[in-house]
Design an enzyme around this catalytic site. Structure first.
Site, PDB file in Angstrom:
ATOM      1  CG  HIS A 106      -2.027   0.788   1.262  1.00  0.00           C
ATOM      2  ND1 HIS A 106      -3.024   0.675   2.173  1.00  0.00           N
ATOM      3  CD2 HIS A 106      -2.377   1.792   0.450  1.00  0.00           C
ATOM      4  CE1 HIS A 106      -3.939   1.562   1.919  1.00  0.00           C
ATOM      5  NE2 HIS A 106      -3.565   2.258   0.885  1.00  0.00           N
ATOM      6  NE  ARG A 122      -1.422  -2.937 -10.685  1.00  0.00           N
ATOM      7  CZ  ARG A 122      -0.383  -2.452 -11.361  1.00  0.00           C
ATOM      8  NH1 ARG A 122      -0.263  -1.142 -11.530  1.00  0.00           N
ATOM      9  NH2 ARG A 122       0.524  -3.259 -11.859  1.00  0.00           N
ATOM     10  NE  ARG A 160      -5.806  -5.948 -12.117  1.00  0.00           N
ATOM     11  CZ  ARG A 160      -4.530  -6.004 -11.775  1.00  0.00           C
ATOM     12  NH1 ARG A 160      -3.672  -6.665 -12.537  1.00  0.00           N
ATOM     13  NH2 ARG A 160      -4.094  -5.391 -10.699  1.00  0.00           N
ATOM     14  CD  GLU A 186      -2.360 -11.612 -14.015  1.00  0.00           C
ATOM     15  OE1 GLU A 186      -1.472 -10.819 -13.665  1.00  0.00           O
ATOM     16  OE2 GLU A 186      -3.539 -11.504 -13.652  1.00  0.00           O
ATOM     17  CG  ASN A 236       4.382  -6.610 -13.234  1.00  0.00           C
ATOM     18  OD1 ASN A 236       5.277  -6.328 -14.013  1.00  0.00           O
ATOM     19  ND2 ASN A 236       3.495  -5.729 -12.811  1.00  0.00           N
ATOM     20  CG  ASP A 237       1.070 -11.647 -11.128  1.00  0.00           C
ATOM     21  OD1 ASP A 237       1.745 -11.903 -10.119  1.00  0.00           O
ATOM     22  OD2 ASP A 237       0.086 -10.883 -11.123  1.00  0.00           O
ATOM     23  NE  ARG A 285       4.129  -8.685  -8.588  1.00  0.00           N
ATOM     24  CZ  ARG A 285       3.046  -8.272  -9.248  1.00  0.00           C
ATOM     25  NH1 ARG A 285       2.217  -9.164  -9.794  1.00  0.00           N
ATOM     26  NH2 ARG A 285       2.793  -7.017  -9.390  1.00  0.00           N
TER      27      ARG A 285
HETATM   28  C1  PEP Z   1       1.023  -7.993 -13.931  1.00  0.00           C
HETATM   29  O1  PEP Z   1       0.914  -9.002 -13.232  1.00  0.00           O
HETATM   30  O2  PEP Z   1       1.906  -7.842 -14.771  1.00  0.00           O
HETATM   31  C2  PEP Z   1       0.089  -6.861 -13.760  1.00  0.00           C
HETATM   32  C3  PEP Z   1       0.088  -5.876 -14.597  1.00  0.00           C
HETATM   33  O3  PEP Z   1      -0.737  -6.861 -12.692  1.00  0.00           O
HETATM   34  P1  PEP Z   1      -0.298  -6.625 -11.178  1.00  0.00           P
HETATM   35  O4  PEP Z   1       1.062  -6.036 -11.187  1.00  0.00           O
HETATM   36  O5  PEP Z   1      -1.318  -5.701 -10.606  1.00  0.00           O
HETATM   37  O6  PEP Z   1      -0.368  -7.984 -10.616  1.00  0.00           O
HETATM   38 MG    MG Z   2      -0.867  -9.451 -12.132  1.00  0.00          MG
END
Ligand code: PEP
Ligand code: MG
Length: 764
Positions: free
Chosen positions: A367, A474, A510, A609, A632-633, A643
């Site tokens: 956060h 988000r 999303r 993802e 990212n995921d 991560r």
């Molecule tokens: C991701 O996973 O790349 C993504 C954009 O979503 P978040 O970072 O919110 O998991």
């Molecule tokens: Mg993600």
């Protein structure tokens, strides 16, 4: 006590030790006792002399500490270090490596068992037990020593990173106020130079800075008042509860009160204050010592008393700190530092004075990091080795690009960073000119540059940077700001503001992606493996009452704008996608057919993802209007690297060939199904990766607003054909470091290299 019990209580004691020397002492003492041997010693690797130095012993001559030094391979200790495995001998003297140190009195000890202390593949030290009689240590003893060593490794690595190890070997180096660099996870890019201000949770005994008393009389008075307040509270609780407590329980309160007396804790603390410590420091030291003593008791009842002492400790500390709250001053260049900084901490601070933030715990998606990003405050999270307690008032540099914290920076370091800040300023001014230029490659092919948003502030920044649309809003972020799930109408207002700000440009909302590391305070989820657990769409499908309300709010919010796209996160199979789509369309039909809303049917997309979704990309593409890649995921799941875990951050490579192949497979699969595809992970905002992605076929990149102009700048310097060639060649390479080297050598124009030179290393 069983070995496991001993181990547990050793760990407990170690955890409550005040300093590193205390840790070593606890270990040698307790291990010697548990293994019933004559000697237990720890040798630590001194990075300066490159030798293993006797750092603590129970049984050898204490004068030998610091004096017995062995190179790797030298003596039995050096042999354990060189071989990185335990050595167990019943006749040590007969071993060719046996080295004799008269100052240790070692000739009396014939049996030897040594275990290496290894952290991240490096031998940091050797833990040894010795016995006068010749005997072979049995398997369980060997296993015990190996286990203790493994536990010790983390503590030593921490001591090394925080400078305590240097202090152990050569105290002068640590005292001369020299520079220290700590590593965390760069969570909000940028650099800030300022003064650390320690933020502690109130009444945290372990977070009290070590401070001398400025005025002993005043500190004694302060302490007396705190004791009186606490005693008064305890008596009040006692009388309030007297009817519900039995005799024994009532007696416990009396014990508490008497513990504060002069012949108990009160007296001990007064001695320390008179010796020159502040009341808070003295109190916390005495209490921690007592907690430690109680925790290591063999009797379970007495062990439990540690909790009582801790509670008492907190009560008094709370009063001692009260007088300080109003006095806390925030310099104009405040860098907030804490063990676990959280958003509520910002409530007590004048935010305009905060130029940087550092938290020992937490992650890029915490956060606090999210707020930091919105406010453009360079932030480093997950700096696990940071000695935050000791940094109050210390000059600090926060490097949010590389995730570094530099305490007591040298003049040279300050010069370097000031130059970087200046460079960044110039670059930002130059990039500003691109704001209204179209996003085209140098052969005039359009690449849509979208933004990732979540807060009002980052949306404003996005508009300022000339974003073409929102690729990822988000929705969980506004959920963090509430104390319960926001109602349909509350949500509708938030979403409508976002849709309105960007209309007529597309806004991709999303649906709720909580779980993993994104827990809502009012919806806690306890799981052993949260990233592999109840996350994203899985929660939405299990809680249709939450999901349907959100979908209604999103669609109602879009009335009159027609720019809404809905994106479903964490899709890992087709039935999941179909169930989610069914609910989306059901809500749409209800709103339009039954409730009379005038709504354009929103485009609905799925996030790719999870590796399973890569292999099923065509099956997914057939069912949706668009795809969005969450790199990212995808990186964390494909490479099995958390991560947010700083320990494995070195393995999180967005240039990993497997990831590049996955990204290519997605864009190819989507094209075969004629399904538009975008990418919204952090790599889309890395200028070099952006070229690579365009070379693979991506034409929509969504990123945080801060990176948008850099990406626009680099894309304007390459043709599609050049990008394709680069991507093709990069994808033939077998390791991320080769990919990185190749890309580094591909760009030579300083106008291009200055766009990414700082962010590149961390994403490789
Ligand atoms: C991701 O996973 O790349 C993504 C954009 O979503 P978040 O970072 O919110 O998991
Ligand atoms: Mg993600």
């Amino acid at each position: 006590m069983t070995m496991l019990d001993s181990l547990r209580s050793i760990v407990q004691e170690v955890n409550s030790a005040r300093d590193f020397a205390g840790v070593l002492q606890i270990i040698v003492k307790r291990v010697r006792k548990t293994t019933a041997t004559g000697v237990c010693s720890i040798y630590l690797h001194d990075p300066v002399s490159q030798k293993y130095v006797l750092a603590a012993t129970e049984g050898l001559n204490p004068e030998a500490v610091g004096n017995i030094q062995l190179a790797s391979g030298e003596g039995l200790v050096g042999l354990v270090a060189a071989k990185a495995e335990p050595i167990n001998l019943d006749n040590a003297e007969a071993h060719p490596n046996f080295a004799f140190f008269p100052e240790s009195g070692e000739e009396r000890f014939r049996s030897f068992l040594g275990a290496p202390v290894i952290h991240h593949r490096k031998v940091l030290g050797v833990l040894v037990v010795q016995q006068a009689e010749s005997r072979r240590f049995d398997e369980s003893e060997e296993a015990f020593l190996v286990t203790v060593s493994a536990q010790l490794a983390g503590v030593i690595a921490h001591a090394s990173a925080t400078g305590q190890l240097t202090q152990q070997f050569s105290p002068d180096i640590a005292k001369s106020g020299n520079e220290r660099i700590f590593k965390g996870v760069g969570s909000v890019p940028g650099i800030s130079i300022g003064t650390a201000v320690l933020v502690t949770s109130p009444a945290d005994l372990y977070a009290v800075p070590h401070r001398p008393a400025e005025n002993i009389e005043e500190e004694l008075e302060l302490f007396q008042t705190a004791l009186e307040h606490t005693k008064r509270d305890l008596r009040a609780v006692h009388s309030d509860l007297s009817e519900r407590l039995n005799m024994e329980e009532r007696a416990l309160f009396d014990v508490y009160v008497s513990m504060l007396d002069d012949n108990s804790l009160g007296g001990e603390v007064r001695i320390l204050i008179k010796a020159g410590l502040s009341a808070q420091t003295a109190w916390s030291e005495v209490i921690i010592e007592h907690i430690r003593n109680f925790s290591s008791m063999e009797d379970a009842y007495l062990r439990e008393r540690a909790t009582d002492v801790r509670d008492l400790g907190r009560r008094v500390l709370g009063y001692l700190q009260q007088s300080q709250v109003q006095q806390k001053e925030y310099p104009p260049d405040t860098i907030l530092i804490g063990e676990e900084l959280a958003a509520p901490n910002l409530a007590d601070v004048s935010v305009e004075k905060v130029v940087g933030m550092v938290s020992a715990k937490g992650s890029r998606n915490s956060h606090l990091a999210i707020l930091g990003r919105a406010m453009g405050i360079p932030t480093v999270m997950g700096a696990i080795d940071l000695p935050w307690r000791e940094l109050d008032n210390c000059p600090v540099i926060v490097d949010g690009h590389q995730g570094l914290i530099i305490a007591n920076p040298s003049r040279q370091m300050l010069r370097t960073y000031k130059a970087q800040i200046q460079e960044e300023k110039i670059l930002a001014e130059d990039l500003e000119r691109l704001r209204d230029e179209p996003s085209l490659t140098s052969d005039n092919q359009p690449i849509a540059l979208w933004v990732n948003t979540g807060l009002r502030l980052d949306s404003l920044l996005s508009l300022d940077r000339g974003a073409d649309g929102v690729g990822l809003y988000r929705t969980e972020i506004p959920f963090f700001m509430h104390e319960r799930f926001p109602s349909e109408d509350e949500q509708r207002k938030i979403y409508r503001e976002q849709l309105e700000m960007f209309a007529p440009r597309p806004v991709t909302m999303r649906t709720l992606d909580i779980g993993g590391d994104k827990a809502l305070p009012y919806f806690p989820i306890e799981e052993a493996n949260p990233f592999l657990g109840w996350r994203g769409v899985r929660i939405s499908l299990d809680h249709p009452e939450i999901f349907l309300v959100q979908l209604r709010a999103i669609m109602r919010a879009s009335e009159g704008f027609d720019n809404l796209r809905i994106l479903i996160p964490m899709i890992s199979n087709i039935p999941e996608l179909e169930s989610a789509l069914e609910l989306v369309y059901r809500v749409y039909d209800e709103l339009t057919e039954e409730e009379g809303y005038q709504l354009k049917r929103p485009e609905v997309g799925a996030m790719i993802e999870v590796p399973a979704a890569v292999y099923q990309v065509r099956d997914i593409a057939k069912r949706v209007d668009f795809l969005s890649v969450g790199s990212n995921d995808l990186t964390q799941y494909l490479l099995a690297v958390d991560r947010n875990n700083p320990r494995v951050a070195d393995l999180y490579h967005t240039y990993h060939p497997a990831l590049l192949q996955a990204l290519k497979a997605i864009v190819d699969g989507a094209r075969e199904e004629n399904c538009p595809v975008s990418i919204c992970g952090e790599m889309a905002g890395d200028p070099v990766s952006a070229v690579l992605l365009v070379g693979m076929g991506y034409r929509v990149l969504s990123m945080s607003a801060t990176n948008l102009l850099r990406v626009k700048a680099i894309l304007r310097k390459v043709t599609i054909e050049q990008a394709q060639k680069l991507a093709l060649r990069a994808m033939e390479l077998d390791d991320s470091s080769h990919v990185l080297e190749f890309l580094e050598s591909a760009f030579t124009d300083p106008e291009i290299t200055r766009l990414y030179s700082r962010s590149r290393a961390k994403s490789a």
